[in-house]
Design a protein around this motif. Structure first.
Motif, mmCIF file in Angstrom:
data_model
loop_
_atom_site.group_PDB
_atom_site.id
_atom_site.type_symbol
_atom_site.label_atom_id
_atom_site.label_comp_id
_atom_site.label_asym_id
_atom_site.label_seq_id
_atom_site.Cartn_x
_atom_site.Cartn_y
_atom_site.Cartn_z
ATOM 1 N N THR A 52 0.837 -1.200 0.000
ATOM 2 C CA THR A 52 0.000 0.000 0.000
ATOM 3 C C THR A 52 0.877 1.257 0.000
ATOM 4 O O THR A 52 2.103 1.181 0.125
ATOM 5 C CB THR A 52 -0.911 0.027 1.236
ATOM 6 O OG1 THR A 52 -0.079 0.089 2.411
ATOM 7 C CG2 THR A 52 -1.798 -1.212 1.298
ATOM 8 N N LEU A 53 0.226 2.400 -0.104
ATOM 9 C CA LEU A 53 0.937 3.677 -0.106
ATOM 10 C C LEU A 53 1.775 3.862 1.153
ATOM 11 O O LEU A 53 2.880 4.428 1.103
ATOM 12 C CB LEU A 53 -0.079 4.820 -0.231
ATOM 13 C CG LEU A 53 0.469 6.250 -0.268
ATOM 14 C CD1 LEU A 53 1.345 6.470 -1.495
ATOM 15 C CD2 LEU A 53 -0.684 7.257 -0.256
ATOM 16 N N ASP A 54 1.262 3.359 2.272
ATOM 17 C CA ASP A 54 1.992 3.500 3.532
ATOM 18 C C ASP A 54 2.843 2.275 3.864
ATOM 19 O O ASP A 54 3.263 2.083 5.002
ATOM 20 C CB ASP A 54 1.055 3.852 4.697
ATOM 21 C CG ASP A 54 -0.243 3.053 4.690
ATOM 22 O OD1 ASP A 54 -0.486 2.293 3.739
ATOM 23 O OD2 ASP A 54 -1.031 3.204 5.644
ATOM 24 N N GLY A 55 3.095 1.435 2.865
ATOM 25 C CA GLY A 55 4.088 0.378 3.008
ATOM 26 C C GLY A 55 3.626 -0.915 3.629
ATOM 27 O O GLY A 55 4.450 -1.791 3.923
ATOM 28 N N GLU A 56 2.325 -1.106 3.807
ATOM 29 C CA GLU A 56 1.821 -2.363 4.361
ATOM 30 C C GLU A 56 1.682 -3.405 3.247
ATOM 31 O O GLU A 56 1.210 -3.092 2.148
ATOM 32 C CB GLU A 56 0.470 -2.151 5.039
ATOM 33 C CG GLU A 56 0.545 -1.316 6.300
ATOM 34 C CD GLU A 56 1.270 -2.012 7.430
ATOM 35 O OE1 GLU A 56 1.340 -3.255 7.423
ATOM 36 O OE2 GLU A 56 1.770 -1.302 8.321
ATOM 37 N N PRO A 72 -10.857 2.722 -9.397
ATOM 38 C CA PRO A 72 -9.824 2.600 -10.421
ATOM 39 C C PRO A 72 -8.396 2.783 -9.927
ATOM 40 O O PRO A 72 -7.447 2.609 -10.699
ATOM 41 C CB PRO A 72 -10.195 3.714 -11.410
ATOM 42 C CG PRO A 72 -10.855 4.760 -10.563
ATOM 43 C CD PRO A 72 -11.617 3.994 -9.517
ATOM 44 N N ARG A 73 -8.198 3.108 -8.660
ATOM 45 C CA ARG A 73 -6.847 3.395 -8.183
ATOM 46 C C ARG A 73 -6.001 2.124 -8.040
ATOM 47 O O ARG A 73 -6.505 1.005 -8.009
ATOM 48 C CB ARG A 73 -6.921 4.133 -6.849
ATOM 49 C CG ARG A 73 -7.391 5.571 -6.968
ATOM 50 C CD ARG A 73 -7.538 6.227 -5.602
ATOM 51 N NE ARG A 73 -8.665 5.670 -4.845
ATOM 52 C CZ ARG A 73 -8.966 6.038 -3.608
ATOM 53 N NH1 ARG A 73 -8.215 6.931 -2.978
ATOM 54 N NH2 ARG A 73 -10.012 5.498 -2.988
ATOM 55 N N LEU A 78 -3.186 3.693 -2.450
ATOM 56 C CA LEU A 78 -4.138 3.660 -1.344
ATOM 57 C C LEU A 78 -3.427 3.376 -0.028
ATOM 58 O O LEU A 78 -2.500 2.560 0.032
ATOM 59 C CB LEU A 78 -5.185 2.571 -1.582
ATOM 60 C CG LEU A 78 -6.126 2.772 -2.773
ATOM 61 C CD1 LEU A 78 -6.774 1.457 -3.156
ATOM 62 C CD2 LEU A 78 -7.186 3.805 -2.422
ATOM 63 N N THR A 79 -3.867 4.029 1.034
ATOM 64 C CA THR A 79 -3.369 3.675 2.357
ATOM 65 C C THR A 79 -4.044 2.386 2.814
ATOM 66 O O THR A 79 -5.065 1.957 2.249
ATOM 67 C CB THR A 79 -3.677 4.775 3.381
ATOM 68 O OG1 THR A 79 -5.103 4.880 3.538
ATOM 69 C CG2 THR A 79 -3.096 6.107 2.939
ATOM 70 N N ARG A 81 -5.717 1.982 5.476
ATOM 71 C CA ARG A 81 -7.064 2.316 5.963
ATOM 72 C C ARG A 81 -8.045 2.444 4.800
ATOM 73 O O ARG A 81 -9.180 1.953 4.872
ATOM 74 C CB ARG A 81 -7.019 3.610 6.763
ATOM 75 C CG ARG A 81 -8.355 4.026 7.339
ATOM 76 C CD ARG A 81 -8.228 5.260 8.210
ATOM 77 N NE ARG A 81 -9.507 5.659 8.766
ATOM 78 C CZ ARG A 81 -9.680 6.683 9.587
ATOM 79 N NH1 ARG A 81 -8.631 7.412 9.975
ATOM 80 N NH2 ARG A 81 -10.883 6.984 10.046
ATOM 81 N N GLU A 82 -7.625 3.089 3.719
ATOM 82 C CA GLU A 82 -8.511 3.253 2.567
ATOM 83 C C GLU A 82 -8.842 1.902 1.935
ATOM 84 O O GLU A 82 -10.002 1.639 1.571
ATOM 85 C CB GLU A 82 -7.848 4.165 1.526
ATOM 86 C CG GLU A 82 -7.786 5.624 1.949
ATOM 87 C CD GLU A 82 -6.946 6.466 1.012
ATOM 88 O OE1 GLU A 82 -7.274 7.654 0.825
ATOM 89 O OE2 GLU A 82 -5.939 5.941 0.452
ATOM 90 N N LEU A 83 -7.848 1.040 1.820
ATOM 91 C CA LEU A 83 -8.085 -0.274 1.209
ATOM 92 C C LEU A 83 -8.957 -1.143 2.110
ATOM 93 O O LEU A 83 -9.822 -1.877 1.614
ATOM 94 C CB LEU A 83 -6.751 -0.948 0.916
ATOM 95 C CG LEU A 83 -6.787 -2.228 0.070
ATOM 96 C CD1 LEU A 83 -7.574 -2.032 -1.224
ATOM 97 C CD2 LEU A 83 -5.369 -2.712 -0.228
ATOM 98 N N ARG A 84 -8.766 -1.036 3.414
ATOM 99 C CA ARG A 84 -9.656 -1.775 4.328
ATOM 100 C C ARG A 84 -11.103 -1.343 4.123
ATOM 101 O O ARG A 84 -12.022 -2.182 4.141
ATOM 102 C CB ARG A 84 -9.252 -1.524 5.779
ATOM 103 C CG ARG A 84 -8.064 -2.298 6.269
ATOM 104 C CD ARG A 84 -8.013 -2.281 7.792
ATOM 105 N NE ARG A 84 -6.755 -2.737 8.321
ATOM 106 C CZ ARG A 84 -6.401 -4.003 8.456
ATOM 107 N NH1 ARG A 84 -7.224 -4.971 8.052
ATOM 108 N NH2 ARG A 84 -5.234 -4.323 8.981
ATOM 109 N N GLY A 85 -11.321 -0.035 3.941
ATOM 110 C CA GLY A 85 -12.675 0.455 3.720
ATOM 111 C C GLY A 85 -13.285 -0.103 2.450
ATOM 112 O O GLY A 85 -14.458 -0.492 2.426
ATOM 113 N N LEU A 86 -12.503 -0.163 1.378
ATOM 114 C CA LEU A 86 -13.006 -0.688 0.108
ATOM 115 C C LEU A 86 -13.331 -2.178 0.193
ATOM 116 O O LEU A 86 -14.232 -2.668 -0.480
ATOM 117 C CB LEU A 86 -11.973 -0.456 -0.996
ATOM 118 C CG LEU A 86 -11.764 0.988 -1.445
ATOM 119 C CD1 LEU A 86 -10.575 1.086 -2.390
ATOM 120 C CD2 LEU A 86 -13.021 1.536 -2.121
ATOM 121 N N MET A 87 -12.595 -2.893 1.028
ATOM 122 C CA MET A 87 -12.773 -4.343 1.125
ATOM 123 C C MET A 87 -13.727 -4.759 2.239
ATOM 124 O O MET A 87 -14.014 -5.947 2.391
ATOM 125 C CB MET A 87 -11.414 -5.007 1.355
ATOM 126 C CG MET A 87 -10.488 -4.972 0.145
ATOM 127 S SD MET A 87 -11.055 -6.077 -1.177
ATOM 128 C CE MET A 87 -10.704 -7.669 -0.415
#
Length: 254
Positions: A52-56, A72-73, A78-79, A81-87
């Motif tokens: 992710t953007l923050d290295g996770e 589309p990103r 994505l951070t 946190r953002e990816l957790r929200g999408l999933m």
């Protein structure tokens, strides 16, 4: 001596990105998909790693999240946190750390999908190297993960499968190279993970299976969802089947 990753008896069923079946609301590589595979008695789970953007390090196949989330990103944009929200409503996101710690009896087949993921991926794998196989189409990425694992103090190196360049060289050598030469070529490889065909070119042959076994290397074939084909391949000597339908494969090959 075989790597401890290969302790369970053959044939090996590798649950491709976990398990999703028609009607499921969860998506591939999600927490729910991995849980479903393990609930179906899968010992091996095949997955993919991006950063992710923050290295996770997260379990995700594509560079972009669009196919499974509609956004589309790129994963790298994505951070966590953002990816957790999408999933959240698609089965839940799994980080590599949570996957390794949360499923301590599972053997993981992990594909490094981007150069940015290799160092952190290797560090996370180090305490679990006895039950991880590192894969990548890129031999350079695969080796970078192995190097990072060693640098992090792993007691043993993870198991590993050949990248595209090594597979191409092996296919050329299978026809004529003596077994000692082939063994030297594959000295740092534990498995060849290949499709039956690549376009019009047949990749899997009985000779390849025999020569790989003579060199001490397993042969795993992807991605096979037809039960009759699974049985046929195992009958030919294939050691592992990578499949989207681990539930059916485990019953058919028991």
């Amino acid at each position: 001596m075989p790597h401890p990753y290969f302790d369970p008896p053959r044939p090996r069923v590798l649950a491709h990105r976990g398990l999703t079946v028609p009607g499921d609301e969860h998506v591939e590589n999600s927490l729910a998909a991995v849980t479903a595979a393990i609930s179906a008695d899968a010992t091996y789970v095949e997955s993919d790693c991006h950063a992710t953007l923050d290295g996770e390090v997260v379990l995700f196949h594509d560079d972009s999240v669009e196919r499974v989330t509609g956004d589309p990103r790129l994963v790298a944009e994505l951070t966590l946190r953002e990816l957790r929200g999408l999933m959240a409503d698609r089965g839940g996101l799994l980080t590599l750390a949570d996957a390794l710690d949360g499923f301590p009896d599972t053997r993981w087949n992990l594909d490094a999908k981007a150069s940015a993921v290799t160092e952190r991926m290797g560090t996370l794998i180090a305490p679990h190297a006895h039950r991880v196989l590192v894969a990548s189409f890129s031999d350079a990425r695969r080796q970078a993960v192995l190097n990072a694992t060693a640098a992090a103090g792993a007691g043993i190196r993870p198991a590993t499968s050949a990248g595209s360049r090594t597979i191409a060289a092996t296919l050329a050598a299978v026809a004529a190279a003596p077994t000692p030469v082939l063994r030297r070529m594959l000295r740092d490889v534990d498995a060849l993970q290949i499709p039956p065909r690549q376009g019009a070119v047949r990749i899997l042959t009985d000779r390849l299976i025999r020569r790989a076994h003579a060199a001490g290397v397993e042969v795993h074939v992807w991605t096979i969802d037809d039960v009759d084909e699974m049985r046929h391949l195992v009958g030919r000597g294939v050691d592992g089947i990578v499949t989207d339908r681990a539930d059916q494969a485990l019953k058919a090959l028991a």
